[in-house]
Write a protein that holds these residues in place. Structure first.
Motif, PDB file in Angstrom:
ATOM      1  N   ARG A 198       0.820  -1.222   0.000  1.00 48.63           N
ATOM      2  CA  ARG A 198       0.000   0.000   0.000  1.00 48.63           C
ATOM      3  C   ARG A 198       0.850   1.267   0.000  1.00 48.63           C
ATOM      4  NH1 ARG A 198      -3.021   1.106   4.373  1.00 48.63           N
ATOM      5  NH2 ARG A 198      -1.668  -0.065   5.814  1.00 48.63           N
ATOM      6  N   PHE A 199       2.015   1.196   0.607  1.00 47.75           N
ATOM      7  CA  PHE A 199       2.891   2.363   0.714  1.00 47.75           C
ATOM      8  C   PHE A 199       4.116   2.160  -0.179  1.00 47.75           C
ATOM      9  CE2 PHE A 199       1.766   3.786   5.338  1.00 47.75           C
ATOM     10  CZ  PHE A 199       0.423   3.741   5.020  1.00 47.75           C
ATOM     11  N   THR A 200       4.641   3.279  -0.690  1.00 49.99           N
ATOM     12  CA  THR A 200       5.844   3.232  -1.514  1.00 49.99           C
ATOM     13  C   THR A 200       6.796   4.337  -1.087  1.00 49.99           C
ATOM     14  OG1 THR A 200       4.562   2.403  -3.404  1.00 49.99           O
ATOM     15  CG2 THR A 200       6.755   3.286  -3.855  1.00 49.99           C
ATOM     16  N   ILE A 201       8.025   3.967  -0.810  1.00 55.36           N
ATOM     17  CA  ILE A 201       9.046   4.954  -0.449  1.00 55.36           C
ATOM     18  C   ILE A 201       9.849   5.302  -1.695  1.00 55.36           C
ATOM     19  CG2 ILE A 201      10.793   3.228   0.241  1.00 55.36           C
ATOM     20  CD1 ILE A 201      11.542   5.190   2.546  1.00 55.36           C
ATOM     21  N   SER A 202      10.212   6.575  -1.801  1.00 54.37           N
ATOM     22  CA  SER A 202      11.005   7.023  -2.936  1.00 54.37           C
ATOM     23  C   SER A 202      11.856   8.204  -2.499  1.00 54.37           C
ATOM     24  CB  SER A 202      10.105   7.409  -4.112  1.00 54.37           C
ATOM     25  OG  SER A 202       9.275   8.504  -3.762  1.00 54.37           O
ATOM     26  N   ARG A 203      12.703   8.671  -3.392  1.00 50.53           N
ATOM     27  CA  ARG A 203      13.555   9.799  -3.040  1.00 50.53           C
ATOM     28  C   ARG A 203      13.823  10.654  -4.266  1.00 50.53           C
ATOM     29  NH1 ARG A 203      18.976   6.093  -1.952  1.00 50.53           N
ATOM     30  NH2 ARG A 203      19.404   5.625  -4.145  1.00 50.53           N
ATOM     31  N   ASP A 204      14.131  11.901  -3.996  1.00 49.34           N
ATOM     32  CA  ASP A 204      14.560  12.848  -5.013  1.00 49.34           C
ATOM     33  C   ASP A 204      15.909  13.361  -4.558  1.00 49.34           C
ATOM     34  OD1 ASP A 204      15.067  15.109  -6.604  1.00 49.34           O
ATOM     35  OD2 ASP A 204      12.934  15.492  -6.872  1.00 49.34           O
ATOM     36  N   ASN A 205      16.947  12.866  -5.164  1.00 48.49           N
ATOM     37  CA  ASN A 205      18.300  13.203  -4.724  1.00 48.49           C
ATOM     38  C   ASN A 205      18.593  14.693  -4.868  1.00 48.49           C
ATOM     39  OD1 ASN A 205      18.548  10.426  -4.408  1.00 48.49           O
ATOM     40  ND2 ASN A 205      19.439  10.165  -6.434  1.00 48.49           N
ATOM     41  N   ALA A 206      18.103  15.287  -5.931  1.00 54.46           N
ATOM     42  CA  ALA A 206      18.375  16.706  -6.181  1.00 54.46           C
ATOM     43  C   ALA A 206      17.734  17.599  -5.123  1.00 54.46           C
ATOM     44  CB  ALA A 206      17.882  17.097  -7.558  1.00 54.46           C
ATOM     45  N   LYS A 207      16.617  17.122  -4.554  1.00 51.93           N
ATOM     46  CA  LYS A 207      15.911  17.901  -3.537  1.00 51.93           C
ATOM     47  C   LYS A 207      16.240  17.450  -2.121  1.00 51.93           C
ATOM     48  CE  LYS A 207      11.959  19.033  -6.484  1.00 51.93           C
ATOM     49  NZ  LYS A 207      10.485  18.958  -6.642  1.00 51.93           N
ATOM     50  N   ASN A 208      17.122  16.464  -2.000  1.00 52.36           N
ATOM     51  CA  ASN A 208      17.471  15.928  -0.674  1.00 52.36           C
ATOM     52  C   ASN A 208      16.218  15.540   0.100  1.00 52.36           C
ATOM     53  OD1 ASN A 208      20.219  16.313  -1.139  1.00 52.36           O
ATOM     54  ND2 ASN A 208      20.199  18.359  -0.249  1.00 52.36           N
ATOM     55  N   THR A 209      15.296  14.903  -0.591  1.00 51.20           N
ATOM     56  CA  THR A 209      13.991  14.611  -0.008  1.00 51.20           C
ATOM     57  C   THR A 209      13.627  13.141  -0.219  1.00 51.20           C
ATOM     58  OG1 THR A 209      13.240  16.879  -0.352  1.00 51.20           O
ATOM     59  CG2 THR A 209      11.539  15.217  -0.037  1.00 51.20           C
ATOM     60  N   VAL A 210      13.060  12.580   0.825  1.00 46.97           N
ATOM     61  CA  VAL A 210      12.522  11.224   0.769  1.00 46.97           C
ATOM     62  C   VAL A 210      11.012  11.312   0.960  1.00 46.97           C
ATOM     63  CG1 VAL A 210      12.467   8.975   1.908  1.00 46.97           C
ATOM     64  CG2 VAL A 210      14.631  10.142   1.584  1.00 46.97           C
ATOM     65  N   TYR A 211      10.303  10.502   0.213  1.00 47.23           N
ATOM     66  CA  TYR A 211       8.844  10.524   0.247  1.00 47.23           C
ATOM     67  C   TYR A 211       8.311   9.144   0.671  1.00 47.23           C
ATOM     68  CZ  TYR A 211       9.758  14.427  -2.916  1.00 47.23           C
ATOM     69  OH  TYR A 211      10.236  15.577  -3.478  1.00 47.23           O
ATOM     70  N   VAL A 212       7.088   9.158   1.169  1.00 48.19           N
ATOM     71  CA  VAL A 212       6.347   7.911   1.268  1.00 48.19           C
ATOM     72  C   VAL A 212       4.941   8.179   0.738  1.00 48.19           C
ATOM     73  CG1 VAL A 212       5.719   8.233   3.698  1.00 48.19           C
ATOM     74  CG2 VAL A 212       5.670   5.958   2.691  1.00 48.19           C
ATOM     75  N   GLN A 213       4.601   7.479  -0.316  1.00 49.83           N
ATOM     76  CA  GLN A 213       3.270   7.555  -0.893  1.00 49.83           C
ATOM     77  C   GLN A 213       2.398   6.521  -0.184  1.00 49.83           C
ATOM     78  OE1 GLN A 213       1.924   9.609  -3.365  1.00 49.83           O
ATOM     79  NE2 GLN A 213      -0.021   8.631  -2.829  1.00 49.83           N
ATOM     80  N   MET A 214       1.315   6.974   0.397  1.00 51.11           N
ATOM     81  CA  MET A 214       0.458   6.093   1.187  1.00 51.11           C
ATOM     82  C   MET A 214      -0.902   5.987   0.508  1.00 51.11           C
ATOM     83  SD  MET A 214       1.518   7.380   5.014  1.00 51.11           S
ATOM     84  CE  MET A 214       0.626   8.926   4.883  1.00 51.11           C
ATOM     85  N   ASN A 215      -1.224   4.818   0.033  1.00 52.19           N
ATOM     86  CA  ASN A 215      -2.491   4.555  -0.647  1.00 52.19           C
ATOM     87  C   ASN A 215      -3.344   3.599   0.176  1.00 52.19           C
ATOM     88  OD1 ASN A 215      -1.589   6.130  -2.843  1.00 52.19           O
ATOM     89  ND2 ASN A 215      -0.669   4.333  -3.819  1.00 52.19           N
ATOM     90  N   SER A 216      -4.622   3.558  -0.156  1.00 47.90           N
ATOM     91  CA  SER A 216      -5.561   2.651   0.527  1.00 47.90           C
ATOM     92  C   SER A 216      -5.449   2.773   2.036  1.00 47.90           C
ATOM     93  CB  SER A 216      -5.308   1.204   0.090  1.00 47.90           C
ATOM     94  OG  SER A 216      -5.417   1.065  -1.308  1.00 47.90           O
ATOM     95  N   LEU A 217      -5.456   3.996   2.493  1.00 46.97           N
ATOM     96  CA  LEU A 217      -5.260   4.239   3.927  1.00 46.97           C
ATOM     97  C   LEU A 217      -6.400   3.672   4.752  1.00 46.97           C
ATOM     98  CD1 LEU A 217      -3.745   7.780   3.662  1.00 46.97           C
ATOM     99  CD2 LEU A 217      -2.679   5.866   4.853  1.00 46.97           C
ATOM    100  N   LYS A 218      -6.036   3.200   5.940  1.00 44.21           N
ATOM    101  CA  LYS A 218      -6.990   2.601   6.869  1.00 44.21           C
ATOM    102  C   LYS A 218      -6.968   3.374   8.182  1.00 44.21           C
ATOM    103  CE  LYS A 218      -5.655  -1.951   5.055  1.00 44.21           C
ATOM    104  NZ  LYS A 218      -5.120  -3.289   5.416  1.00 44.21           N
ATOM    105  N   PRO A 219      -8.032   3.313   8.951  1.00 38.94           N
ATOM    106  CA  PRO A 219      -8.028   3.992  10.253  1.00 38.94           C
ATOM    107  C   PRO A 219      -6.843   3.572  11.128  1.00 38.94           C
ATOM    108  CG  PRO A 219     -10.257   3.367   9.682  1.00 38.94           C
ATOM    109  CD  PRO A 219      -9.370   2.766   8.635  1.00 38.94           C
ATOM    110  N   GLN A 220      -6.398   2.344  11.007  1.00 39.68           N
ATOM    111  CA  GLN A 220      -5.272   1.880  11.824  1.00 39.68           C
ATOM    112  C   GLN A 220      -3.941   2.449  11.359  1.00 39.68           C
ATOM    113  OE1 GLN A 220      -7.635  -0.019  10.277  1.00 39.68           O
ATOM    114  NE2 GLN A 220      -6.786  -2.025   9.670  1.00 39.68           N
ATOM    115  N   ASP A 221      -3.930   3.191  10.261  1.00 41.35           N
ATOM    116  CA  ASP A 221      -2.720   3.906   9.846  1.00 41.35           C
ATOM    117  C   ASP A 221      -2.582   5.238  10.578  1.00 41.35           C
ATOM    118  OD1 ASP A 221      -3.389   2.791   6.519  1.00 41.35           O
ATOM    119  OD2 ASP A 221      -1.833   2.018   7.874  1.00 41.35           O
ATOM    120  N   THR A 222      -3.578   5.603  11.348  1.00 39.29           N
ATOM    121  CA  THR A 222      -3.523   6.843  12.116  1.00 39.29           C
ATOM    122  C   THR A 222      -2.363   6.812  13.103  1.00 39.29           C
ATOM    123  OG1 THR A 222      -5.894   7.255  11.921  1.00 39.29           O
ATOM    124  CG2 THR A 222      -4.755   8.272  13.792  1.00 39.29           C
ATOM    125  N   ALA A 223      -1.494   7.814  13.020  1.00 39.71           N
ATOM    126  CA  ALA A 223      -0.297   7.858  13.860  1.00 39.71           C
ATOM    127  C   ALA A 223       0.460   9.148  13.568  1.00 39.71           C
ATOM    128  CB  ALA A 223       0.606   6.657  13.572  1.00 39.71           C
TER     129      ALA A 223
END
Length: 115
Positions: free
Chosen positions: A66-91
């Motif tokens: 459901r989740f995918t981690i990725s990065r943009d080296n030029a922006k010094n940024t790491v992302y996590v794309q979170m799909n199909s979120l569930k109430p238990q993902d609350t945090a």
């Protein structure tokens, strides 16, 4: 001093998506690993996902597929794309970076998934 700044949290309905960003104060290639952890009220902090300097990724069992981690080296940024979120993902979601045995943490960003 390494700084990690998270953004992108918020309130979303179950089944929805969010993308979290973690901007680092220096090149993300400085770190052996960068990733995301989360902590719900009354629970221990748990792994969401991490990505190594070489680009290998690992996911926690509860988010795999459901989740995918990725990065943009030029922006010094790491992302996590979170799909199909569930109430238990609350945090609170925390960005983490590691260099050998030294760990750095962001301030956290709240994700709330309503049912």
């Amino acid at each position: 001093q390494v700084q990690l700044v998270e953004s992108g949290g918020g309130l979303v309905q179950a089944g929805g998506s969010l993308r979290l960003s973690c901007a680092a104060s220096e090149s993300i290639f400085s770190f052996d690993v960068m990733g995301w952890y989360r902590q719900a009220p009354g629970k221990q902090r748990e792994l969401v996902a991490y990505i190594t300097r070489g680009g290998n990724s690992t996911y926690g069992a509860s988010v795999k597929g459901r989740f995918t981690i990725s990065r943009d080296n030029a922006k010094n940024t790491v992302y996590v794309q979170m799909n199909s979120l569930k109430p238990q993902d609350t945090a609170v979601y925390y960005c983490n970076a590691a260099i050998r045995q030294t760990f750095y943490w962001g301030q956290g960003t709240q994700v709330t998934v309503s049912s």
